[in-house]
Design a protein around this motif. Structure first.
Motif, PDB file in Angstrom:
ATOM      1  N   GLY A 352       0.761  -1.244   0.000  1.00  0.00           N
ATOM      2  CA  GLY A 352       0.000   0.000   0.000  1.00  0.00           C
ATOM      3  C   GLY A 352       0.786   1.284   0.000  1.00  0.00           C
ATOM      4  N   VAL A 438     -11.854  -2.026   0.588  1.00  0.00           N
ATOM      5  CA  VAL A 438     -10.485  -1.530   0.503  1.00  0.00           C
ATOM      6  C   VAL A 438     -10.135  -1.147  -0.921  1.00  0.00           C
ATOM      7  CG1 VAL A 438      -8.052  -2.198   0.704  1.00  0.00           C
ATOM      8  CG2 VAL A 438      -9.654  -2.742   2.542  1.00  0.00           C
ATOM      9  N   TYR A 439     -10.466  -2.003  -1.861  1.00  0.00           N
ATOM     10  CA  TYR A 439     -10.089  -1.726  -3.244  1.00  0.00           C
ATOM     11  C   TYR A 439     -10.826  -0.512  -3.799  1.00  0.00           C
ATOM     12  CZ  TYR A 439      -9.081  -2.142  -8.163  1.00  0.00           C
ATOM     13  OH  TYR A 439      -8.683  -1.857  -9.444  1.00  0.00           O
ATOM     14  N   ASP A 441     -12.445   1.961  -2.234  1.00  0.00           N
ATOM     15  CA  ASP A 441     -12.210   3.231  -1.538  1.00  0.00           C
ATOM     16  C   ASP A 441     -10.827   3.794  -1.810  1.00  0.00           C
ATOM     17  OD1 ASP A 441     -14.700   2.900  -0.527  1.00  0.00           O
ATOM     18  OD2 ASP A 441     -14.127   2.905   1.585  1.00  0.00           O
ATOM     19  N   VAL A 442      -9.837   2.919  -1.936  1.00  0.00           N
ATOM     20  CA  VAL A 442      -8.450   3.384  -1.968  1.00  0.00           C
ATOM     21  C   VAL A 442      -7.817   3.292  -3.352  1.00  0.00           C
ATOM     22  CG1 VAL A 442      -6.153   3.092  -0.968  1.00  0.00           C
ATOM     23  CG2 VAL A 442      -8.188   2.738   0.458  1.00  0.00           C
ATOM     24  N   TRP A 443      -7.931   2.150  -4.014  1.00  0.00           N
ATOM     25  CA  TRP A 443      -7.129   1.944  -5.220  1.00  0.00           C
ATOM     26  C   TRP A 443      -7.839   2.264  -6.520  1.00  0.00           C
ATOM     27  CZ3 TRP A 443      -2.775   2.241  -3.268  1.00  0.00           C
ATOM     28  CH2 TRP A 443      -2.474   1.628  -2.060  1.00  0.00           C
ATOM     29  N   TYR A 518       0.667   8.924  -2.098  1.00  0.00           N
ATOM     30  CA  TYR A 518      -0.787   8.866  -2.244  1.00  0.00           C
ATOM     31  C   TYR A 518      -1.384   8.844  -0.836  1.00  0.00           C
ATOM     32  CZ  TYR A 518      -5.372   7.005  -3.629  1.00  0.00           C
ATOM     33  OH  TYR A 518      -6.727   6.798  -3.814  1.00  0.00           O
ATOM     34  N   LYS A 520      -4.470   8.717   0.509  1.00  0.00           N
ATOM     35  CA  LYS A 520      -5.781   8.169   0.861  1.00  0.00           C
ATOM     36  C   LYS A 520      -5.627   7.120   1.968  1.00  0.00           C
ATOM     37  CE  LYS A 520     -10.251   7.347   0.016  1.00  0.00           C
ATOM     38  NZ  LYS A 520     -11.314   8.349   0.149  1.00  0.00           N
ATOM     39  N   PRO A 521      -6.176   7.343   3.151  1.00  0.00           N
ATOM     40  CA  PRO A 521      -6.020   6.366   4.234  1.00  0.00           C
ATOM     41  C   PRO A 521      -6.894   5.140   4.010  1.00  0.00           C
ATOM     42  CG  PRO A 521      -7.420   8.157   4.955  1.00  0.00           C
ATOM     43  CD  PRO A 521      -6.926   8.538   3.583  1.00  0.00           C
ATOM     44  N   LEU A 522      -6.461   4.025   4.541  1.00  0.00           N
ATOM     45  CA  LEU A 522      -7.263   2.812   4.490  1.00  0.00           C
ATOM     46  C   LEU A 522      -8.513   3.007   5.343  1.00  0.00           C
ATOM     47  CD1 LEU A 522      -4.385   0.225   4.847  1.00  0.00           C
ATOM     48  CD2 LEU A 522      -5.728   0.659   2.801  1.00  0.00           C
ATOM     49  N   PRO A 523      -9.665   2.514   4.888  1.00  0.00           N
ATOM     50  CA  PRO A 523     -10.923   2.809   5.598  1.00  0.00           C
ATOM     51  C   PRO A 523     -10.956   2.321   7.034  1.00  0.00           C
ATOM     52  CG  PRO A 523     -11.239   1.147   3.870  1.00  0.00           C
ATOM     53  CD  PRO A 523      -9.894   1.733   3.662  1.00  0.00           C
ATOM     54  N   GLN A 539      -1.881  -0.468   8.778  1.00  0.00           N
ATOM     55  CA  GLN A 539      -1.741  -0.714   7.344  1.00  0.00           C
ATOM     56  C   GLN A 539      -1.126  -2.088   7.073  1.00  0.00           C
ATOM     57  OE1 GLN A 539      -0.429   2.555   4.959  1.00  0.00           O
ATOM     58  NE2 GLN A 539       0.554   1.265   3.432  1.00  0.00           N
TER      59      GLN A 539
END
Length: 625
Positions: A352, A438-439, A441-443, A518, A520-523, A539
């Motif tokens: 990540g 996770v995918y 929201d973040v990637w 990047y 963007k924090p993990l939810p 993380q």
């Protein structure tokens, strides 16, 4: 991280499937078939085994390929190699398509147990553990990275009571199998040439890896051969590739010997148990299934287990060799009470850490046209499809917890010029097992943006996991628990590794690309201060990345070591005629990618067999049953 895993399918879509293409495709296939039959690298022939051989090698992966090659150098010995899977195919030859092969029938598709301490961003809290079910084993699925580990790893093995396994002892075996084609390394005393296994850099790379190397230098790390005198430093990755294509261990060690009369390979042959005489405690054969039919093959001299750190202990326990209490609970008679399946170790990494760039220098799927790219690979052996699964740079660094000398680094970096979402996001999400939350929201938001990634990896975890049988059914997948992050020292070390990775990314060589983290924090980590130690811990527990290096489940050690399963000559304690030669025997995990060390183990193990049988020429008189 893998490169354009959808390129192959896109290329075929570009070609089309109209009837006008059938004639040239058929002609091309026939031409290829005729060429393949005369090619020195053409595939081995699958046989129906004879009733008896001198040696039966179970597992046609990395170690098994080496062992079969070296034992058949003795013309009077005949050898059978049993492999549960099929042969590799043309797609597996393409280095950049490494991800594409996972979760196929070439993969055992294993998963770790859910512990609540790791893999929290994966479905059901379980990490995928790809293992090769194919001739060549995991060398057909891996990222082809050639890393030997640290000299102190092997000196440590010897200090544990394993004579003959020091760095000076094993270095000749690393060199023996190697054909290093990097011009600046060909005359190094640490490298070999003329061996079966081709080592070279990928012929294509992005400018980001040059910045990665320069950044390491700025931080005080040398640009050096990490497989040479010292490991600590940064380097453009060396790969086990040949002419731009994957050089699997089947291609390296088995295809060149396919015409040896004393060598047989049986594919799609799933081993059920080792045959052991309970009175003499001698292994005398293997029971297996081929094409739906149960069969038996006898071994006049030895049965050699080279099925890997998951399947070797599974097969041993199914055969009555393992922890007595566990076997009794499953109704398996115990022939030898040994700690089989314990001592499991794996390299775990924090996924990540992604950095966006403003220039078109990374690997972004939409930028490449499939057909020209494919032709560049097929005709010129060049281009992005030669990338080592997307990994371009490697580094070994010292956290504050490393040894004082700085010569035994505790964290490794894998650098890739892509983000998880830029190389066929849906496929990567499936392979990694990321949850939709996770995918998405973040990637997904950066799926078409230029980005690059550093993955910090813990080299020597303190935790020890286990492999255990779930049932006495040989087709039931075993229980696999590496016990990631149960030791707080492991967590603290990897946190420090992440901090060093940030310093690398912030170095001046990356500024020319407008590189920035990047953010963007993990939810599930939003309650922690971004980039704090607590956030990094969250993380790593969320995106716990295995590098597919399970080892240690049939530990090598002296007789007085209560955790040992095999002796320093790799013979199973208490069972005559049975030896383990694969990653299972590692007392402690090597500091780096494990494919090269397993080749070394195969080379040395083969010599141990030759030494042990050098004075036993009358093998036909031996009674095994």
């Amino acid at each position: 991280m893998g490169v354009e895993i959808l390129l192959a399918s896109s290329a075929f879509k570009t070609i089309g499937v109209t009837s006008l293409w059938l004639i040239p495709i058929l002609f091309g296939a026939l031409t290829f078939h005729n060429y393949d039959s005369h090619d020195p690298e053409s595939k081995v022939r699958d046989v129906n085994p004879q009733a008896e051989y001198d040696f039966v090698v179970v597992g046609g992966g990395t170690a098994g390929s080496v062992v079969a090659n070296r034992l058949t150098e003795i013309p009077s010995w005949n050898v059978l190699l049993l492999e549960a899977g099929q042969d590799e195919n043309e797609i597996s030859d393409v280095p950049s398509l490494a991800h594409y092969l996972q979760l196929t029938r070439m993969d055992y598709q294993y998963k770790t147990e859910s512990t609540g301490k790791a893999c929290l961003g994966m479905r059901r809290g379980r990490c995928n553990w790809p293992r090769g079910k194919v001739l060549g084993g995991s060398s057909v699925l891996n990222y082809m990275l050639y890393v030997r580990g640290n000299r102190h790893d092997y000196d440590h093995w010897e200090s544990l009571g394993n004579p003959g396994w020091s760095y000076d002892d094993v270095l000749p075996y690393f060199k023996k199998s190697e054909d290093n084609r990097n011009p600046y390394l060909m005359n190094s005393k640490y490298h070999g040439k003329g061996g079966y296994m081709t080592i070279q850099e990928a012929p294509w790379r992005t400018p980001l890896v040059a910045a990665f190397i320069q950044a390491g230098t700025e931080l005080g790390y040398e640009n050096r051969d990490i497989n040479g005198e010292y490991q600590t430093g940064f380097m453009i990755a060396q790969g086990i590739i040949r002419r731009g294509s994957r050089c699997s261990m089947a291609k390296a060690f088995l295809r060149p010997i396919r015409k040896r009369r004393n060598f047989h390979v049986s594919l799609n042959s799933y081993a059920l148990r080792i045959l052991i005489n309970p009175l003499t405690m001698r292994a005398f054969g293997v029971e297996y299934v081929k094409n739906g039919q149960k069969r038996t093959v006898l071994a006049r001299r030895e049965v050699i287990l080279s099925a890997g750190a998951i399947n070797t202990p599974q097969l041993m326990m199914l055969s009555g060799i393992g922890p007595k209490e566990q076997l009794m609970n499953l109704g398996i008679p115990t022939l030898r009470d040994l700690p089989v399946g314990e001592n499991l170790q794996d390299h775990v990494a924090m996924g990540g850490l992604t950095f966006l760039v403003d220039k078109p220098v990374a690997i972004v799927q939409s930028r490449f046209q499939a057909w020209p790219l494919t032709m560049q690979y097929v005709l010129r052996e060049r281009g992005p499809m030669t990338s080592l699964g997307g990994v371009e740079g490697l580094a070994f660094v010292n956290t504050k917890y490393a040894n004082e000398s700085g010569l035994w680094p505790d964290v490794q970096f894998h650098m890739a010029p892509a983000a998880y979402s830029s190389d066929g996001g849906d496929q990567v999400r499936k392979i990694l097992g990321l949850t939709d939350r996770v995918y998405n929201d973040v990637w997904r938001p950066i799926s078409n943006m230029d980005a690059w990634t550093i993955m910090p990896l813990l080299l020597r975890p303190k935790t020890r996991g286990y492999v255990r049988l779930k049932s006495s059914n040989p087709y039931t997948k075993p229980i696999m628990n590496p016990r990631y992050f149960e030791n707080e020292f492991d967590v603290a070390t990897l946190v420090e590794g992440a901090k060093i990775a940030l310093k690398v990314a912030e170095a001046s060589p990356f500024k020319q690309f407008g590189s920035r983290l990047y953010m963007k924090p993990l939810p599930n980590c939003v309650d922690y201060e971004f980039l704090s130690d607590a956030y990094f811990e969250c993380q790593m527990r969320t995106i716990s990345m295995t590098i597919y290096h399970p080892v240690g489940t049939a530990k090598m050690g002296p007789e007085w070591d209560s955790e040992a399963v095999v002796d320093p000559r790799l013979r199973v304690y208490g069972i005559e005629g049975l030896r383990v030669i694969d990653a299972s025997i590692m007392p402690t995990i090597a500091s780096g990618n494990t494919n090269a060390p397993v080749v070394m183990i195969g080379e040395k193990g083969s010599d141990l067999i030759k030494e042990d049988w050098s004075e036993l020429r009358s093998y036909g008189k031996r009674i095994h049953t």
